[in-house]
Design a protein around this motif. Structure first.
Motif, short mmCIF file in Angstrom:
data_model
loop_
_atom_site.label_atom_id
_atom_site.label_comp_id
_atom_site.label_asym_id
_atom_site.label_seq_id
_atom_site.Cartn_x
_atom_site.Cartn_y
_atom_site.Cartn_z
N TYR A 1 -5.01 -1.71 27.40
CA TYR A 1 -4.70 -0.45 26.71
C TYR A 1 -3.50 0.10 27.47
O TYR A 1 -3.67 0.68 28.55
CB TYR A 1 -5.85 0.54 26.83
N ILE B 1 -3.56 -0.14 31.26
CA ILE B 1 -4.92 -0.44 31.73
C ILE B 1 -5.32 -1.85 31.31
O ILE B 1 -5.33 -2.18 30.11
CB ILE B 1 -5.94 0.57 31.16
N ALA C 1 -8.09 -3.86 30.59
CA ALA C 1 -9.52 -3.67 30.35
C ALA C 1 -10.29 -4.98 30.39
O ALA C 1 -11.45 -5.02 30.79
CB ALA C 1 -9.73 -2.98 29.01
N ALA D 1 -21.86 -2.87 33.58
CA ALA D 1 -21.92 -1.41 33.65
C ALA D 1 -20.93 -0.79 32.66
O ALA D 1 -20.12 -1.49 32.05
CB ALA D 1 -21.59 -0.97 35.07
N ASN D 2 -20.98 0.53 32.55
CA ASN D 2 -19.98 1.28 31.79
C ASN D 2 -18.59 0.88 32.19
O ASN D 2 -18.29 0.83 33.38
CB ASN D 2 -20.09 2.77 32.15
N GLY D 3 -17.73 0.62 31.22
CA GLY D 3 -16.34 0.36 31.55
C GLY D 3 -16.06 -1.07 31.99
O GLY D 3 -14.93 -1.40 32.36
N GLY E 1 -15.84 -3.63 30.15
CA GLY E 1 -14.97 -4.31 29.18
C GLY E 1 -15.72 -4.91 28.00
O GLY E 1 -15.12 -5.58 27.16
N THR F 1 -14.61 -3.62 24.52
CA THR F 1 -13.23 -4.06 24.27
C THR F 1 -13.23 -5.51 23.77
O THR F 1 -12.50 -5.86 22.83
CB THR F 1 -12.39 -3.92 25.56
N GLU G 1 -20.90 0.25 17.91
CA GLU G 1 -21.59 1.19 18.80
C GLU G 1 -21.74 2.51 18.05
O GLU G 1 -20.81 2.96 17.37
CB GLU G 1 -20.71 1.37 20.04
N GLU H 1 -24.30 -2.50 21.65
CA GLU H 1 -25.28 -1.55 22.18
C GLU H 1 -26.27 -1.05 21.13
O GLU H 1 -26.39 0.16 20.91
CB GLU H 1 -24.55 -0.32 22.75
P1 ATP Z 1 -19.27 1.08 27.69
O1 ATP Z 1 -20.60 0.51 27.85
O2 ATP Z 1 -19.09 2.39 28.36
O3 ATP Z 1 -18.74 1.06 26.29
P2 ATP Z 1 -17.72 -1.26 28.21
O4 ATP Z 1 -18.19 -2.29 29.14
O5 ATP Z 1 -17.91 -1.51 26.76
O6 ATP Z 1 -18.33 0.12 28.57
P3 ATP Z 1 -14.99 -0.78 27.55
O7 ATP Z 1 -15.32 0.36 26.64
O8 ATP Z 1 -14.60 -2.07 26.96
O9 ATP Z 1 -16.19 -1.04 28.54
O10 ATP Z 1 -13.87 -0.30 28.58
C1 ATP Z 1 -13.18 -1.16 29.48
C2 ATP Z 1 -12.07 -0.39 30.20
O11 ATP Z 1 -11.08 0.02 29.26
C3 ATP Z 1 -12.54 0.88 30.88
O12 ATP Z 1 -11.82 1.01 32.07
C4 ATP Z 1 -12.19 1.96 29.90
O13 ATP Z 1 -11.96 3.18 30.56
C5 ATP Z 1 -10.93 1.42 29.27
N1 ATP Z 1 -10.77 1.87 27.88
C6 ATP Z 1 -11.63 1.71 26.87
N2 ATP Z 1 -11.15 2.22 25.71
C7 ATP Z 1 -9.93 2.70 26.00
C8 ATP Z 1 -8.90 3.35 25.23
N3 ATP Z 1 -9.05 3.56 23.92
N4 ATP Z 1 -7.76 3.72 25.88
C9 ATP Z 1 -7.62 3.48 27.20
N5 ATP Z 1 -8.54 2.87 27.97
C10 ATP Z 1 -9.68 2.50 27.40
#
Ligand code: ATP
Length: 238
Positions: free
Chosen positions: A15, A18, A20, A39-41, A43, A46, A87, A164
């Motif tokens: 992104y 970032i 991801a 965990a949260n974040g 990836g 994505t 989600e 999820e």
């Molecule tokens: P969650 O369970 O919280 O959805 P996740 O494992 O699915 O977590 P992602 O949502 O894929 O994680 O996020 C991966 C990384 O990309 C994180 O650092 C998040 O902050 C970043 N991120 C996600 N969406 C965006 C966006 N639209 N713009 C910028 N960064 C993003």
């Protein structure tokens, strides 16, 4: 040996600045439930959004039955046989349950097949049959999750992506949703399941991949990961 249905090959997704998802590779064979936990974040979402065409890879490729999805639009990816349950469900709240299901089949032309599948959904999810004329907004969270799953199945996918599915649900619905995923799989559906509820996801999965900071850190069968001390410590609360 079952055929590989999906191959995620050295995938990176950014992104802006970032990173991801970094150089992630995994595969799913026909008939499997594969789960991505983390965990949260980490990836997970994505990766799912990139498979379904909502995001584009920065590097690497995604092959579905041998064909690259990377350049296809989201509707073309659905037409190819990949459906996502997003989600937060994203049902159409002010449309009826039945209209939501019909929308799931909007790319199909086989009217008889659509009607047949609608009946199948009503059999699998009797509550949706009962509530078919009600606005989807009137359903409980668990029922909305069932509707989102049934809507995705109405596209007649070969691969179902679940983001999820247990999030925000009352405990009685969580078990039911996992049971439904298992039974859909037993009938032949291949499933990619993304979950924060790692224990339940691993217990129904054939294989799993542990993600952290956008990378695959570990892989194994569902049972191996469930019994791995590092996985237990980081993701299973003990
Ligand atoms: P969650 O369970 O919280 O959805 P996740 O494992 O699915 O977590 P992602 O949502 O894929 O994680 O996020 C991966 C990384 O990309 C994180 O650092 C998040 O902050 C970043 N991120 C996600 N969406 C965006 C966006 N639209 N713009 C910028 N960064 C993003």
């Amino acid at each position: 040996m079952p055929n590989e249905i999906l191959k995620v090959d050295h995938l990176s997704v950014n992104y802006g600045a970032i990173k991801a998802v970094r150089d992630v590779s995994f595969d799913i064979k026909e008939g499997e439930i594969v789960t991505l936990i983390g965990a949260n974040g980490a990836g997970k979402s994505t990766i799912l959004k990139t498979i379904s065409g909502l995001l584009k890879p920065s590097a690497g490729d995604i092959l579905f039955m041998g064909e690259s999805l990377a350049k296809l639009t989201a509707p073309k990816i659905v037409a190819a046989g990949v459906s996502q349950v997003p989600e937060g469900r994203r049902i159409f709240a002010d449309m009826t349950v039945k209209e939501n299901l019909q929308l799931g089949a909007y790319l199909r032309k086989d009217k008889d097949g659509i009607n047949e599948d609608m009946e199948k959904m009503f059999k699998r999810f009797p509550i949706l049959k009962e509530r078919q004329k009600q606005d989807a907004a009137t359903l409980s969270g668990g029922e909305q999750q069932m509707l989102a799953m049934a809507r995705a199945l109405m596209a007649k996918p070969k691969l179902l992506l679940l983001d999820e599915p247990s999030m925000g649900l009352a405990p009685i619905y969580i078990q039911e949703i996992f049971d439904i995923i298992e039974s859909i799989n037993k009938e032949g559906m291949t499933v990619l399941l993304i979950e924060q509820n790692a224990r339940q996801a691993l217990s129904i999965a054939d294989r799993g991949y542990v993600l952290a900071s956008g990378e695959v850190k570990m892989t194994g069968t569902g049972q191996e990961l469930l019994h791995d001390p590092a996985v237990q410590k980081a993701y299973l609360g003990g």
